[in-house]
Structure formats: C-alpha cells, structure tokens
Design an enzyme around this catalytic site. Structure first.
Site, PDB file in Angstrom:
ATOM      1  N   HIS A  34      -2.891 -13.945  -0.556  1.00  0.00           N
ATOM      2  CA  HIS A  34      -1.547 -13.654  -0.041  1.00  0.00           C
ATOM      3  C   HIS A  34      -1.169 -14.742   0.959  1.00  0.00           C
ATOM      4  CE1 HIS A  34      -1.497  -9.555  -1.626  1.00  0.00           C
ATOM      5  NE2 HIS A  34      -2.651  -9.307  -1.042  1.00  0.00           N
ATOM      6  N   ASP A  86      -8.244 -11.573  -0.291  1.00  0.00           N
ATOM      7  CA  ASP A  86      -7.443 -11.018   0.812  1.00  0.00           C
ATOM      8  C   ASP A  86      -7.799 -11.626   2.178  1.00  0.00           C
ATOM      9  OD1 ASP A  86      -5.822  -9.269  -0.631  1.00  0.00           O
ATOM     10  OD2 ASP A  86      -7.233  -7.617  -0.485  1.00  0.00           O
ATOM     11  N   ASP A 140      -2.530  -5.283  -6.659  1.00  0.00           N
ATOM     12  CA  ASP A 140      -1.686  -6.451  -6.368  1.00  0.00           C
ATOM     13  C   ASP A 140      -2.282  -7.738  -6.931  1.00  0.00           C
ATOM     14  OD1 ASP A 140      -3.589  -5.772  -4.370  1.00  0.00           O
ATOM     15  OD2 ASP A 140      -2.711  -7.188  -2.955  1.00  0.00           O
ATOM     16  N   HIS A 162       0.867  -1.187   0.000  1.00  0.00           N
ATOM     17  CA  HIS A 162       0.000   0.000   0.000  1.00  0.00           C
ATOM     18  C   HIS A 162       0.904   1.237   0.000  1.00  0.00           C
ATOM     19  CE1 HIS A 162      -3.801  -2.162   1.782  1.00  0.00           C
ATOM     20  NE2 HIS A 162      -3.754  -2.232   0.464  1.00  0.00           N
ATOM     21  N   GLU A 168      -7.919  -4.504  -6.677  1.00  0.00           N
ATOM     22  CA  GLU A 168      -6.701  -3.840  -6.198  1.00  0.00           C
ATOM     23  C   GLU A 168      -5.506  -4.340  -7.017  1.00  0.00           C
ATOM     24  OE1 GLU A 168      -6.242  -3.756  -1.921  1.00  0.00           O
ATOM     25  OE2 GLU A 168      -4.858  -2.075  -2.058  1.00  0.00           O
ATOM     26  N   HIS A 173     -10.994  -9.173  -6.901  1.00  0.00           N
ATOM     27  CA  HIS A 173     -10.695  -7.892  -6.250  1.00  0.00           C
ATOM     28  C   HIS A 173      -9.839  -7.092  -7.224  1.00  0.00           C
ATOM     29  CE1 HIS A 173      -9.497  -5.091  -3.239  1.00  0.00           C
ATOM     30  NE2 HIS A 173      -8.482  -5.735  -2.725  1.00  0.00           N
ATOM     31  N   HIS A 197     -11.732  -6.280   1.743  1.00  0.00           N
ATOM     32  CA  HIS A 197     -11.739  -4.993   2.407  1.00  0.00           C
ATOM     33  C   HIS A 197     -12.045  -3.829   1.467  1.00  0.00           C
ATOM     34  CE1 HIS A 197      -7.523  -3.657   1.068  1.00  0.00           C
ATOM     35  NE2 HIS A 197      -7.744  -4.806   0.467  1.00  0.00           N
ATOM     36  N   TYR A 219      -1.990  -8.432   9.790  1.00  0.00           N
ATOM     37  CA  TYR A 219      -2.814  -8.204   8.599  1.00  0.00           C
ATOM     38  C   TYR A 219      -4.231  -7.818   9.019  1.00  0.00           C
ATOM     39  CZ  TYR A 219      -4.457  -9.362   3.816  1.00  0.00           C
ATOM     40  OH  TYR A 219      -4.982  -9.320   2.552  1.00  0.00           O
TER      41      TYR A 219
HETATM   42 FE1  FEO Z   1      -6.739  -5.689  -1.270  1.00  0.00          FE
HETATM   43 FE2  FEO Z   1      -4.301  -7.935  -1.693  1.00  0.00          FE
HETATM   44  O1  FEO Z   1      -5.337  -6.466  -2.134  1.00  0.00           O
END
Ligand code: FEO
Length: 434
Positions: free
Chosen positions: A264, A203, A122, A62, A120, A118, A184, A231
C-alpha cells in the site's frame, strides 16, 4: 497517432540520466509511469514494474473500521527476468480492470510464478479472475496463506508453500522468502529480490495513501508520515514485539536494501532505512510528550470537565501537548493515532442508562484491542443520578491492562465553579503521577 517528445530525467544510482520520452494522445508516459485511462503501470527498475491500482476514492478500509482520508493503493509488482513473477494482486472490485491492464503488459501465459504474500482480500481479490486465465500457475505463499486462500475462494490452486530462507532462482536474480507471521496476519510474508535489492514487504511499511508520485521522496513528507503512523498505530500496534523481532531478523541477514516496496502507498527508495528505524521506534512502547483527552458528552457537562482538566494539565506542565477529542464527532482512527503518541490519556463519558455513551464505549473497545503499552490512563464524567460512567471506564481500561490512575473524577450535572476547580486540580494531580 500524434506524438510529441521531450527530455526527462531519471535517477540511476548516483547520476541523473536524461532520456527521451514519447507522448501520444492515448498513452501518457512520464517518470517511468504509463497511464492509459484508469490503467497504469510504472517501471521501478529494468526488471520490476508496478502493475497495481491507485484507489483515490477509498474512504474506509476493513469494512468501516479504518478511515482512509487520502485513499490507498493496492500494489502489485511484475518481475521480468528469465522467469516472470507476479507479486500480489489487487482488491476484488478492481479485478477485471487489473487483469485487463496486466494483459497489456504481458501475455498472461508467460507468468511463471505468482507470489501471494498475504491472503487478505485487498491483495488476493483479483486471484480468482486471474487464475481463470492461468489456472495451473504455481502460487507461492506460506502454508497458512494457502489455507486462508482456500478458505476465501474455495479453489484448489497449485499452491507451493515456502518457509523463511527458501529461494527461487528467476535468472539473474534470486528471490528469498521471509515468513512474517502476525505482521499482521498469520500468513503474512515478504520477498527479497537480489540484484535490484528490493524488499517486497506487503503490508509492513505501507500506508493508506494514494499518490501517482509513487516514491517516498516525491510526496509531501507530513502527509506520508501521518499515514504511516496512523497505519502503525491502528494495524500493527498489537504485534509490536513481533515487529521488532522480525526487523532484527531481516537486518541480521545483512542484505543491501535499495528499495522497500510495500503493498500500500508509496515505495521507499530514498533512505529506505528511515521507515525501518521508525518502525523500531514505534514498536518500542512509543510515546511523545503528549496527553490526549477523549470524551463523549450529552449536554456538554463532560466536555466542560475535559476542558478544565486540560487547563490543569497545562498549568502543571506547560511543555506537554494536550489534545482534546469529542469522540462522538471525531474520526476514531485519528483519535487512536493520537492516543498511540501519548504518554497518558483520559477517557470521559456522561452516564447514560447506567452505562457509558456509545462513542466512549467504541473507543475503549478499540483501545483494548490494540493493546497499548506504557501509557497511563484515567477516567472522568458527569452524571445526573446513578453515575456509573467513571467506574465502567476504569474497569475497561484495567481490562486493557493499562495502568489506571485512580480515583477518577465524577461531577453531578453541569460543572459549577467548585467542580470546575476540582477538574483543574484533577488535571494537575494526573500530571504529577506520570
Ligand atoms: Fe492485510 Fe493490505 O492487507
């Protein structure tokens, strides 16, 4: 190519089965894991293969907001049933490597569906490179996910929005989609795969933890749980009520779960319910018998106060774990993890320019954003002339909707013997009000 063989074992159901594996000079195969240079893939079941990226070098996530002392991974999964499905991709810097690696597993044209849990970066970062090769492949995601992906990449890909309960038949298995709004991000979602009984949770239940061991039962448990709670504390705390609700919703479906495969870190195959139960615990206004003292100090006056307050706390209650952090010298995400674990915490700062030190201001901003609940808080600090720091800290703690134990304690210049005892008594009084 030179070859050698050996017998290894893999775990299938309840029995250990020996199987023969082949090493070559170029491709290393062990425990269902293939590695060729930086490229890796990993057979999770007969139908599911991990095709992501382990990022050993990652130290912040982030941007610079989240420290990742143990690296991370971007988990992407390839399902090969009668239909072929790719779940999520990897972060953009690894896009070329990812797509080239994927080509070694499969002809990209054979991918029938992509699932983007998702948007995002990553997890979606390799989509542009992948979609250049297979531009018409449908991308299954939530309606919000489609909007965010368009916002990021400005491409009108073939989005197929799904809602909770929608299914996709892929042969002998079925995929069941579950929206997980605000876990999230607004677009977050999960997929459950029947047959193999895998919950692909994106996530949720993940960790920023690089390991080639891949499974929860193979890694150091203390490291794993440290990364899990960090996390949760730093990413999921604001959404705790939604975490509880979503878990209860998924549990009410009464689906067998053999594995939880997050986006992850390691895959939960040994008692996957353990991380679900931990999330339920953490989401329920979690606290341990701990008090954390976070301070920022110019010439050690506030530091001496922190130490004397800690003495007072321990004198009043020897069972409580007291932890002190100079926030100017500490990793803020680690400190926030300790605050998350605490039943109460204190924030201290010297007064500077009629304000507070930047380290204290920064941690207070993060505390407010995370919205910690069920924790009492207090303030202290040393000063030279104007002495605003305690009032400023108290105001910020109240803005964060925390119950503040007042009055805070301020000490002029460097604490002398009298103010040392004041700090000790302040610590004792703080404990008595918890
Ligand atoms: Fe919310 Fe692993 O990205």
């Amino acid at each position: 190519m030179q070859e050698e063989t050996c017998i290894r074992y893999y775990f299938s159901g309840l029995i250990w089965i020996p199987f023969r594996i082949v090493y070559t000079k170029r491709i290393m195969v062990h425990n269902n894991f293939e590695k060729e240079g930086a490229n890796m893939s990993f057979a999770i079941t007969d139908k599911v293969r991990w095709v992501g990226k382990i990022d050993w070098e990652l130290r912040t996530f982030h941007g610079e907001e989240y420290s990742t002392h143990r690296g991370s991974s971007y988990n992407s999964y390839l399902i090969q049933d009668q239909k072929t499905v790719l779940i999520d991709t990897v972060w953009e810097p690894f896009a070329t490597e990812y797509v080239e690696n994927l080509k070694k597993q499969i002809d990209l044209q054979q991918i029938d569906y992509i699932i983007a849990h998702h948007a995002e970066i990553d997890h979606s970062g390799a989509l542009p490179e992948l979609m250049r090769e297979i531009p018409d492949t449908p991308i299954y995601c939530t309606a919000t996910g489609a909007k965010i992906l368009k916002g990021h990449y400005h491409q009108d890909w073939n989005f197929v929005p799904f809602k909770t309960g929608d299914t996709l038949d892929i042969g002998s298995s079925q995929l069941i989609f579950v929206e997980a709004k605000m876990l999230h991000w607004p677009d977050s979602s999960f997929t459950y795969m029947t047959g193999d009984n895998i919950l692909f949770s994106n996530d949720a239940f993940g960790q920023h933890y690089a390991s080639e061991l891949m499974y929860n039962d193979l890694v150091d448990q203390a490291e794993l749980y440290q990364e899990c709670i960090k996390y949760y504390a730093n990413i999921l705390t604001p959404f705790s009520p939604l975490v509880t609700k979503k878990i209860q919703e998924v549990l009410s479906l009464d689906l067998p779960v053999n594995m939880i495969a997050p986006s992850h870190g390691v895959i939960w195959r040994d008692n996957p319910a353990q991380i679900i139960n931990k999330y339920l615990e953490w989401a329920d206004n979690y606290q341990e018998n701990q008090i954390t003292i976070v301070y920022d100090t110019m010439w050690n006056g506030t530091k001496k106060m922190a130490e004397a307050i800690a003495e007072g706390i321990s004198a009043a209650d020897s069972s409580v774990a007291v932890k002190l952090f100079n926030v100017g010298r500490s990793d803020k995400n680690d400190v926030l993890t300790e605050v998350f674990k605490s039943k109460a915490f204190l924030v201290g700062s010297s007064t500077i320019n009629r304000g507070i030190l930047s380290g204290a201001a920064s941690i207070l901003e993060m505390i407010a954003g995370l919205g910690f609940k069920n924790k009492k808080a207090g303030a202290f600090g040393s000063y030279g002339w104007s002495g605003e720091s305690v009032k400023i800290i108290e105001a910020r703690l109240k803005d964060a909707k925390l119950e503040v134990i007042e009055p805070g304690l301020k000490v002029l210049w460097n604490p002398d013997t009298e103010s040392y005892f004041q700090c000790v008594e302040f610590g004792k009084a703080f404990v008595s009000q918890l």
